[in-house]
Scaffold this active site. Structure first.
Site, short mmCIF file in Angstrom:
data_model
loop_
_atom_site.label_atom_id
_atom_site.label_comp_id
_atom_site.label_asym_id
_atom_site.label_seq_id
_atom_site.Cartn_x
_atom_site.Cartn_y
_atom_site.Cartn_z
N GLU A 1 0.83 -1.21 0.00
CA GLU A 1 0.00 0.00 0.00
C GLU A 1 0.87 1.26 0.00
O GLU A 1 0.55 2.24 -0.68
CB GLU A 1 -0.94 0.03 1.22
CG GLU A 1 -1.94 -1.12 1.29
CD GLU A 1 -3.03 -1.03 0.23
OE1 GLU A 1 -3.06 -0.07 -0.56
OE2 GLU A 1 -3.87 -1.96 0.18
N ASP B 1 -4.42 -9.62 -8.56
CA ASP B 1 -4.77 -8.64 -9.59
C ASP B 1 -3.62 -7.82 -10.20
O ASP B 1 -3.28 -7.96 -11.37
CB ASP B 1 -5.86 -7.70 -9.05
CG ASP B 1 -5.59 -7.14 -7.65
OD1 ASP B 1 -4.54 -7.44 -7.10
OD2 ASP B 1 -6.45 -6.39 -7.13
N GLU C 1 -18.51 -6.20 -2.40
CA GLU C 1 -17.14 -6.71 -2.33
C GLU C 1 -17.02 -8.12 -2.92
O GLU C 1 -16.00 -8.48 -3.49
CB GLU C 1 -16.63 -6.72 -0.89
CG GLU C 1 -16.10 -5.37 -0.43
CD GLU C 1 -14.83 -4.93 -1.14
OE1 GLU C 1 -14.92 -4.53 -2.33
OE2 GLU C 1 -13.77 -4.95 -0.52
N GLU D 1 -12.34 0.37 -9.47
CA GLU D 1 -11.95 -0.52 -10.57
C GLU D 1 -12.94 -0.52 -11.73
O GLU D 1 -12.56 -0.56 -12.90
CB GLU D 1 -11.75 -1.95 -10.07
CG GLU D 1 -10.45 -2.21 -9.34
CD GLU D 1 -10.44 -1.70 -7.91
OE1 GLU D 1 -11.48 -1.20 -7.44
OE2 GLU D 1 -9.39 -1.80 -7.26
C1 DMJ Z 1 -6.36 0.44 -5.10
O1 DMJ Z 1 -5.64 0.85 -3.98
C2 DMJ Z 1 -5.46 -0.16 -6.11
O2 DMJ Z 1 -6.10 -0.10 -7.33
C3 DMJ Z 1 -5.06 -1.57 -5.80
O3 DMJ Z 1 -4.31 -2.19 -6.81
C4 DMJ Z 1 -6.23 -2.44 -5.47
N1 DMJ Z 1 -7.43 -1.72 -5.38
C5 DMJ Z 1 -7.44 -0.50 -4.65
C6 DMJ Z 1 -8.79 0.17 -4.74
O4 DMJ Z 1 -9.83 -0.71 -4.79
#
Ligand code: DMJ
EC number: 3.2.1.113
Length: 933
Positions: free
Chosen positions: A146, A293, A387, A405
């Protein structure tokens, strides 16, 4: 970037493409299709697009303005209580809090959004604030992932646009790479995380003390998620190339190399979590959503940014596997890496909504359109993407933290297709955000998309990503002060310039062609979407793909969508039995169970246990089917228990200045008026005296005809209900006496009766945890007259609000913020009030402690064992499509309540009837079992 620099879009990518062509091509790919659309969906006028763009700007001001006004320098805004979220000062929310490093996260994450939204002056101010106020040396343990995507990415995005503006000669003339220096400082702080034999980073690091020091309070973790280890290359390589310090890119590459080595060799898939020391897969399920992802995203984007073919080759190898096993258009379903034909779940998570956008970049538009359309229908059903949702589009996990997203994929699909349909989709997203998530002090995450209740949370990614993608969706080239095509979006939508690919290119590219022999050239054909190929003479192409999926969520029988194994199709063989199809009264099903090695055991306590012995199965394929059946049954059971046991209720504040915008999650009672069956109850609130409601009220005139507020503790819930009912209250809200408790951190429960007949209690009773309750108490102190609505699902906002809300200018927005300041300034007084009421409690002592007396029936989800044979099944045994259709029908009827055109009084309650059905099924199943054994 000019098209002249690249080869023709759509021609195969050469095995070692020069970076500049790659970068140029990628940029062209996203813009060239916009002019293709000539007929089909109604085009949106420039005026309408501008209006929507302005609406996005106003919404951003509302979110950012309230953050700066009420939360800064805290990391995030808490939009319900209108204050900053400071880690350590709020109850821990677990991993989610690892994004908070006391470094003004939201400000940093918003930097480049300000420039995209043309707020150059505000950007300049924001950069000065970051340089003046932000400390990166806090004694806080943060998530490496993060911190990289939000803070390092935010600083680099800010730097990228700061130097762009400086070069233009008007703004940022004073800027001297200060953000880059901060980014470098942060980069060095993150490097100790990579001190593992594998090169995979530890998931967390202490910003001040790193990993090893005893004060660090971290460094004992053994596992990390694949995305956590594989989503560093863009930021780390950009940092290396901006500064010339190669070490960052080297470390990020090493981690990626290790993940690639560890891919499951026969399926070419990766698992969700990996041991950072041994490299063993800890979770062997594999999808494109949570946990994996952005690993895939970064392989493709690293190729675009760095021009290194090995990244493209790896991406294409994984992509081939994803399309082979995980993609079941329009669904994307997790599988096992070792048995990729075996689904690992019957639900999808919201994070996978980025995938259609990535498919656009890859150039594979058809499945992108299909999945996006399916997701859009789920959104239309629930207003937001929950979610997690099941393969038949029911809510599996009801939260929605305003994730971006889907907006991201919508933007990329619009760029690729030019289809105005996607503008309409964006318009719906804007409407829903304003209608359901907007609160007076920002935008609040949805705690439960079914009830419309809020969470006191506005994540930084909402500002970093959502507003960027929505604004860009409606913007024409001239609306943005720079050429967006010169940049690539990181996973947090931060912008990195494509020219980095030729700068400080000291890391040698791998010549990897021999490593990637599994794919033939056709896998590389689609790297660059070419509109000539994508939409061959047919501008209605996108629409023609969407059309068959139009009713996929609401009208069709969803089972038909799920892929069944190839073997099942052979020579007319029947597809394997799915858990949700199973009917205990169907002898054919019981026969299939036997074939799969599944037997039924009736336990002494009345429950039925399903046990599978693979060895007793008729064949290995049957054994595999049996395993899947058991896994599905566990998920089905857990989901049904969740739905059965946790029917949350909503307390919606409907009076000025809330007008229905603040919705609190409440627990129901097992007695009194059932709000899921009856019309909601609306009324003004009044505190009861005594506040615990444990004896006859001394202020009946105050609560008469109102909804009484009572504090938890000292006597049974039912006793409180009787006392307020006798005083003439039309409803009651019990507020938890455990200060600081919140539905964010504690499981919701139902208030149980007192073991006696409670039929005499006719009024509805709801329970609020202390933090939610204090929002109402706070409102009473501020506004005196506070009206609430008790219901099972929040109703549409009061029409009155429509006239007063939606400030059209910044001034209006400022006025509204001023109102908020006075509102939040009452918090200290509230604490005083509560403690004085506590005194009055003490003067009415009861013989038992609150804990003894409150008869709470905990309804937190039951534990789920990973071993199917240990699972005691008491699940829904009715999965017939007709029943499902009924449920969907009922759900959609319920949802009509949220339609502005439907009156507030209309009510449909699916839960109880569904529960009744389940109970009948279970009884029938048990009877049948008894007969058989
Ligand atoms: C974001 O912080 C980024 O896109 C991350 O890769 C995963 N998704 C969150 C928001 O949903």
């Amino acid at each position: 970037m000019s098209e002249a620099g690249g080869r023709g879009c759509g021609s195969p990518v050469p095995q070692r493409a020069p970076w500049s062509l790659v970068a140029a091509t990628a940029a062209i790919c996203l813009v060239s299709a916009t002019s293709v659309w000539t007929v089909g969906a109604e085009p949106m006028s420039r005026e309408e697009k501008q209006k929507l763009g302005n609406q996005v700007l106003e919404m951003f001001d509302h979110a950012y303005g309230n953050y700066m006004e009420h939360a800064y320098p805290a990391d995030e805004l808490m939009p319900l209580t209108c204050r900053g979220r400071v880690r350590g000062q709020e109850p821990s929310r677990g991993d989610v809090d690892d994004a908070l490093g006391k470094f003004s996260l939201t400000l940093i994450d918003s930097l480049d959004t300000l420039v995209v939204l043309n707020k150059t002056k505000e950007f300049e101010d924001a950069v000065r604030k970051v340089l003046r106020d932000v400390n990166l040396d806090n004694d806080v343990v943060v998530s490496v992932f993060e911190t990289n995507i939000r803070v390092l990415g935010g600083l680099l995005g800010g730097h990228s646009l700061a130097i762009m503006l400086k070069e233009k000669g008007e703004y940022m003339q004073w800027y001297n790479d200060e953000l880059l220096q901060m980014a470098k400082q942060l980069g060095y702080k993150l490097l100790p995380a990579f001190n593992t034999t594998s090169g995979l980073p530890y998931p967390r690091i202490n910003l001040k003390f790193g990993i090893r020091k005893p004060e660090a309070r971290t460094g004992t973790e053994t596992d990390t998620c694949t995305a956590c280890a594989g989503t560093l290359i863009l930021e780390f390589a950009a940092l290396s190339r901006f500064t010339g310090a190669t070490i960052f890119e080297e470390y990020a590459r090493k981690a990626l190399d290790f993940l690639w080595e560890k891919r499951q060799r026969s399926s070419n898939l990766v698992g969700v979590t990996i041991n950072i020391h041994t490299g063993d897969w800890v979770r062997k399920d594999s999808g494109v959503g949570a946990g994996i992802d952005s690993y895939y995203e970064y392989l493709l984007k690293a190729y675009v940014l760095l021009g290194d073919d090995s990244f493209l080759e790896r991406f294409n190898t994984h992509y081939d596997a994803i399309m082979r096993y995980i993609s079941q258009p329009p669904l994307l379903l997790d599988v096992h890496i070792h048995k990729p034909m075996l689904n690992a779940r019957t639900w999808m998570d919201a994070l996978l909504a980025f995938f259609p956008g990535l498919q656009v970049l890859k150039g594979d538009i058809r499945p992108a359109i299909e999945t996006h359309e399916m997701l859009y229908q789920v959104i239309k059903k629930h207003n937001f993407l929950p979610e997690a949702f099941t393969t038949d589009f029911r809510v599996h996990w009801a939260q929605h933290p305003l994730r971006p997203e889907f907006a991201e994929s919508t933007y990329f699909l619009y760029k690729a297709t030019g289809d105005p349909y996607y503008l309409e989709v964006g318009k719906t997203l804007i409407e829903n955000l304003n209608k359901y998530a907007r609160v007076p002090c920002g935008f609040a995450a949805m705690k439960d998309v079914r009830t419309g209740s809020h969470e006191d949370r506005m994540d930084s990614f909402f500002l970093a990503e959502m507003f960027k993608y929505l604004y860009l969706l409606f913007a024409d080239k001239e609306d943005i002060i720079f050429d967006i095509e010169d940049y690539i979006f990181t996973t947090e939508a931060h912008l990195l310039p494509l020219w980095l690919s030729t700068t400080n290119q000291s890391i040698s590219k791998k010549n990897t062609t021999s490593e990637y022999t599994e794919l033939d050239d056709s896998n590389f054909d689609w790297t660059c979407p070419n509109t000539q190929i994508l939409f061959p003479n047919d501008p209605l192409y996108a629409q023609s793909i969407r059309e068959p999926l139009k009713n996929v969520v609401d009208k069709s029988c969803p089972r038909g969508i799920i892929r069944v194994r190839e073997e099942s199709f052979r020579s007319g063989a029947k597809p394997p039995l799915r858990a949700r199809d199973f009917m205990a009264t169907n002898p054919e099903h019981l026969e299939i169970l036997k074939k799969m090695g599944v037997s039924l055991i009736h336990l002494k306590d009345g429950r039925v246990q399903l046990v599978q012995h693979a060895i007793q199965a008729a064949s290995s394929i049957d054994a595999e089917d049996g395993l899947r059946f058991m896994q599905e049954m566990i998920e089905l059971s857990s989901q049904q228990q969740k739905e059965q046991q946790l029917p949350p209720r909503a307390v919606q504040i409907v009076s000025h200045p809330f007008f229905g915008r603040v919705v609190l999650t409440a627990g129901p009672a097992q007695f009194g008026l059932d709000l899921s069956k009856h019309k909601e109850t609306r009324g003004f609130v009044a505190s009861s005296k005594p506040y615990n409601g444990c004896s006859e009220l001394t202020n009946p005139e105050a609560v008469m005809g109102k909804i009484a507020l009572i504090q938890r503790g000292q006597c049974m819930f039912a006793e409180k209900a009787r006392n307020i009912q006798n005083a003439g209250a039309i409803g009651g809200i019990v507020i938890d006496d455990n200060e600081g408790s919140s539905s964010d951190t504690a499981p919701l429960f139902q208030m149980a009766g007192d073991g006696k007949d409670t039929d005499d209690i006719k009024i509805p009773m709801l329970f609020l945890f202390s933090k939610e309750g204090s929002i109402i108490l706070d409102a009473i102190r501020e506004y005196e007259e506070v009206e609430v609505l008790l219901s099972d699902k929040a109703k549409d906002r009061d029409p009155e609000m429509e006239n007063e809300e939606q400030p059209s200018s910044e001034n209006d927005s400022q006025n509204q913020s001023a109102e908020q300041i006075s509102s939040s300034s009452q918090e200290v007084d509230l604490v005083d009030q509560e403690s004085s009421e506590e005194n009055s409690l003490n003067s009415h002592p009861e013989s038992l402690s609150p804990a003894d007396m409150d008869n709470a029936a905990s309804i937190s989800p039951s534990e789920q064992t990973s071993n199917p044979t240990e699972n005691h099944e008491t699940a829904n045994l009715n999965g017939e499509c007709t029943d499902l259709d009924n449920q969907l029908q009922e759900q959609s009827e319920t949802e009509e309540d949220s339609n502005p055109n439907v009156s507030w009084g209309k009510k449909v309650q699916p839960i109880d009837s569904i529960l009744a059905d389940w109970n009948e099924d279970i009884e029938a199943f048990e009877m049948m079992e008894k007969d058989e054994l």
